[in-house]
Design an enzyme around this catalytic site. Structure first.
Site, mmCIF file in Angstrom:
data_model
loop_
_atom_site.group_PDB
_atom_site.id
_atom_site.type_symbol
_atom_site.label_atom_id
_atom_site.label_comp_id
_atom_site.label_asym_id
_atom_site.label_seq_id
_atom_site.Cartn_x
_atom_site.Cartn_y
_atom_site.Cartn_z
ATOM 1 N N ASP A 64 -23.860 7.608 3.799
ATOM 2 C CA ASP A 64 -23.214 8.643 4.616
ATOM 3 C C ASP A 64 -21.958 9.178 3.931
ATOM 4 O O ASP A 64 -21.456 10.246 4.287
ATOM 5 C CB ASP A 64 -22.814 8.077 5.991
ATOM 6 N N GLY B 46 0.834 -1.186 0.000
ATOM 7 C CA GLY B 46 0.000 0.000 0.000
ATOM 8 C C GLY B 46 0.869 1.236 0.000
ATOM 9 O O GLY B 46 2.085 1.163 0.232
ATOM 10 N N ASN B 47 0.258 2.375 -0.262
ATOM 11 C CA ASN B 47 1.009 3.628 -0.247
ATOM 12 C C ASN B 47 0.051 4.803 -0.181
ATOM 13 O O ASN B 47 -1.068 4.741 -0.668
ATOM 14 C CB ASN B 47 1.921 3.754 -1.480
ATOM 15 N N SER C 50 9.322 3.040 -2.093
ATOM 16 C CA SER C 50 8.871 1.702 -2.491
ATOM 17 C C SER C 50 9.433 0.602 -1.588
ATOM 18 O O SER C 50 10.636 0.567 -1.306
ATOM 19 C CB SER C 50 9.314 1.444 -3.938
ATOM 20 N N GLY C 51 8.565 -0.281 -1.123
ATOM 21 C CA GLY C 51 9.002 -1.511 -0.476
ATOM 22 C C GLY C 51 9.701 -1.383 0.866
ATOM 23 O O GLY C 51 10.352 -2.332 1.300
ATOM 24 N N HIS D 106 -3.631 4.033 -1.593
ATOM 25 C CA HIS D 106 -3.805 2.787 -2.355
ATOM 26 C C HIS D 106 -3.507 1.623 -1.419
ATOM 27 O O HIS D 106 -2.512 1.633 -0.702
ATOM 28 C CB HIS D 106 -2.855 2.770 -3.545
ATOM 29 N N SER E 118 6.140 2.280 -6.417
ATOM 30 C CA SER E 118 5.993 1.875 -7.822
ATOM 31 C C SER E 118 4.699 2.409 -8.433
ATOM 32 O O SER E 118 4.559 2.450 -9.651
ATOM 33 C CB SER E 118 6.049 0.347 -7.934
ATOM 34 N N ASP E 119 3.744 2.828 -7.587
ATOM 35 C CA ASP E 119 2.480 3.357 -8.103
ATOM 36 C C ASP E 119 2.482 4.881 -8.236
ATOM 37 O O ASP E 119 1.426 5.493 -8.438
ATOM 38 C CB ASP E 119 1.331 2.927 -7.177
ATOM 39 N N HIS F 162 -4.120 -2.948 -0.699
ATOM 40 C CA HIS F 162 -4.578 -4.254 -1.158
ATOM 41 C C HIS F 162 -5.449 -4.883 -0.066
ATOM 42 O O HIS F 162 -5.347 -6.078 0.216
ATOM 43 C CB HIS F 162 -3.395 -5.161 -1.516
ATOM 44 N N TYR G 185 -24.495 16.804 10.822
ATOM 45 C CA TYR G 185 -23.648 15.791 11.449
ATOM 46 C C TYR G 185 -22.327 16.439 11.844
ATOM 47 O O TYR G 185 -21.800 17.242 11.088
ATOM 48 C CB TYR G 185 -23.396 14.641 10.476
ATOM 49 N N HIS H 81 -7.098 -5.461 -9.607
ATOM 50 C CA HIS H 81 -5.990 -4.887 -8.853
ATOM 51 C C HIS H 81 -6.454 -4.538 -7.429
ATOM 52 O O HIS H 81 -6.303 -5.349 -6.530
ATOM 53 C CB HIS H 81 -5.443 -3.670 -9.611
#
Lengths: 233, 233, 233, 233
Positions: B121, B29-30, B46-47, B96, B76-77, B98, B230, B172
């Site tokens: 909502d 994720g990122n 990355s990573g 982003h 990488s994204d 997974h 709200y 994806h």
């Protein structure tokens, strides 16, 4: 006002317990606690994260939604709570969540069938799912009408709110109640477990039968009947 | 460079929150955060495992993917983020993941239907699932084209990214956004919950109806409409 | 009485372990431990929250449910435990839970099929689901009759309680046992895992075959046979 | 023996990580680490609870299962590890679990289809499920034959163990491997996530298509191809 300190404290602790039990993400839930002598209830302020919440933030209102004490805007669902307190005089606390399994049954618009003794330990009926409101009621005084939707559902089905301490609002989610705010939260937790078990039961056996009447009665009575022998009292 | 210290800090904290919310395993994720005045954004390298991540590791780039500051290789994204910042000027942060249920809907290549008020909502539409790209686009500038896939999906369906702060990329996973990086992460968490509830709803009732329009409008407006009531603002 | 101090301690610790393993919510479970020389067993008091439970609260009874020592009311399921201790002399401890997946199979009124080696590592048979009792038995000495329901189920199916350390009571939930209370709790945890795996297996492949006999025998024997080579003893 | 201290430490830490990742309950799993120069591997002793496990407890054996060093009995699955080390010379570590979703696919006797980029980030093939062994092989040198079952499955399907670092044994569960023991554990965690996502994907859309080849290749190559751009190396 000093008189409401204890009421706010009980309300605050019940709200924090709702969060500790993982029944809410973010601010998707609210609990209230009533003081029947004073004719008022305390409720969580709207949209305040649990980690910032303090007991003194609780808002005090009467059953007609008049603000009695509090600097913050009360929960957006306040009018539903008020209606239930006004109409069901034996309720001491109310909880509302968007807990995953409870909401999923509400979105499926199905009552939760009574499949086992875990359910019968708490209530003798299927957990009712009130239908979504008419467009007119939604566009009107929505949260007030949600309260009416609940009491109408119980009237039409001849259910007693003292024996059935929970309901699903179709497409929305659960409201639960009890003799105090802590018990209302307890019923939210129990409901979430019953909702998960009933879901799994139907996945394992789509023809799973409803619990037989003798078992419904036995389990309810051993916990709630006049000769109850569960617990220490 | 001192000017980006705050931007890196906001980006770092949002990435750590993604991890704390269990929306990622390992480095799947990122999150990025933009500084509109400077025309740059910060993004996770990355990573790099979360337990080793530091605020100063965040990489600064402009909307054309030119490195402005940073010793590490960016996510990488990154090109997908850059494209969205370049084209959707009201976005302040992008996330982003997974996350399990979100990815499962993306793999199923289905929009997530709006089944309840938890969904309404936050947005008034089904959560769109953009189709997988053509082979040509995949073999070309892949992450850049993923951004185009998202903006094309919104154009074709006439969706407004300010009202629909999330999308699934077929096969994806999800991208979400908001006024800042924290809000983007918030939307990732909300999406994961909506994805789980919608999955369960269809298991319980395969014919579950879409939420009626009056409820969609009511719930969205009470949180986001001009007379919203709200929260505390 | 000093003589039962160790027995109460073992019972207490097994009950706390049941809670630590997330096999119970609130007070929905109980564990007992037997002292075969003294002809008595210790059991959790009814309805006491785990955070308030103390070792000295454990209640001591004989196999005919006569109170030997203890100030509190014993678990409402005590008579089921007593019957099993009286009839199955090699049992050292018994556990009862309302764990989610185990209860769901009980509510579905289905035996849990033996699908894999995780199951065969512990028992060579499908996990039996005893049918719900007749109304007459329910309305009579219910918890005592639940014990009879279990021993009758094993007699009718020619099962040996030393080889099958667990059962589901239809519509209710699981009872498990072992050489001591800790092992009974261990079997409750194993059962919950087997129940979840079997549920998922049938979702993935409704025609999943039962584990072949050679594998059943191999896995059971390497852990429990006369030439067992699992573990350090 | 001092020479194996580091090997034992790596093996111990990988075993503890398996437990920390919730991939095992009780002692239902094991990890080994190899020293290719010395021609030996370290493996977890059989049936020792994680909270009692110490680095010096790890057992050292050669690829023919001869004990080199260690006071305890090695994992009951040791011969499977030995066979794989002997035949697949680029493996540095092996992990075996009974993780819930992985086992459920193994019990369903189905390959896990490649449905998305999370899968393609790690391997380009469906995750193979080797069929259960013949009775003759089960009754013979069972764990040794389990190793043969794995290598035969890869030969018959023309799979390369360097590109497919995981397998399911029908009715049993997963084995995973990697360049070292930590990477083997990483693959067990990834497999469990892929297994859960694939299960949910098929529940949401029973006709979900396999990931298209262009995406399989793109995602695998960006992480593992010669022009890989994921991560910092």
């Amino acid at each position: 006002m000093k008189a409401f300190k204890e009421l706010k404290r009980a309300c605050y602790e019940a709200n924090m317990e709702l969060n500790a039990l993982n029944l809410v993400i973010y601010t998707f839930g609210n609990v209230s606690a009533v003081d029947r002598d004073a004719g008022v209830f305390a409720i969580k302020p709207s949209g305040v994260p649990y980690e910032l919440l303090k007991a003194e933030d609780m808002v005090i209102l009467d059953y007609d939604n008049r603000l009695i004490e509090g600097a913050m805007r009360p929960s957006s669902d306040t009018k539903t709570h008020a209606w239930l307190y006004k109409n069901w005089e034996d309720i001491g606390g109310i909880a509302h969540t968007h807990a995953t399994y409870s909401v999923s049954w509400a979105q499926a618009q199905r009552d939760i069938p009574i499949f086992g003794t875990t359910h019968a330990d708490h209530l003798t009926q299927d957990i009712p799912c009130a239908p979504p409101m008419s467009d007119e009621l939604i566009e009107g005084n929505y949260e007030h009408n949600t309260g009416i939707q609940i009491t109408d559902c119980f009237s039409q089905r001849k259910l007693d709110y003292r024996e059935v301490p929970m309901v699903l609002i179709g497409n929305h989610g659960p409201f639960t109640w009890g003799k105090d705010a802590a018990k209302a939260v307890y019923h939210s937790r129990v409901l979430e477990e019953l909702a998960k078990m009933a879901y799994l039961t139907l996945q394992i056996n789509p023809q799973a039968p409803r619990l037989k009447d003798a078992l419904v009665k036995k389990h309810y009575d051993r916990k709630h009947g006049k000769d109850a022998y569960y617990g220490q009292n």
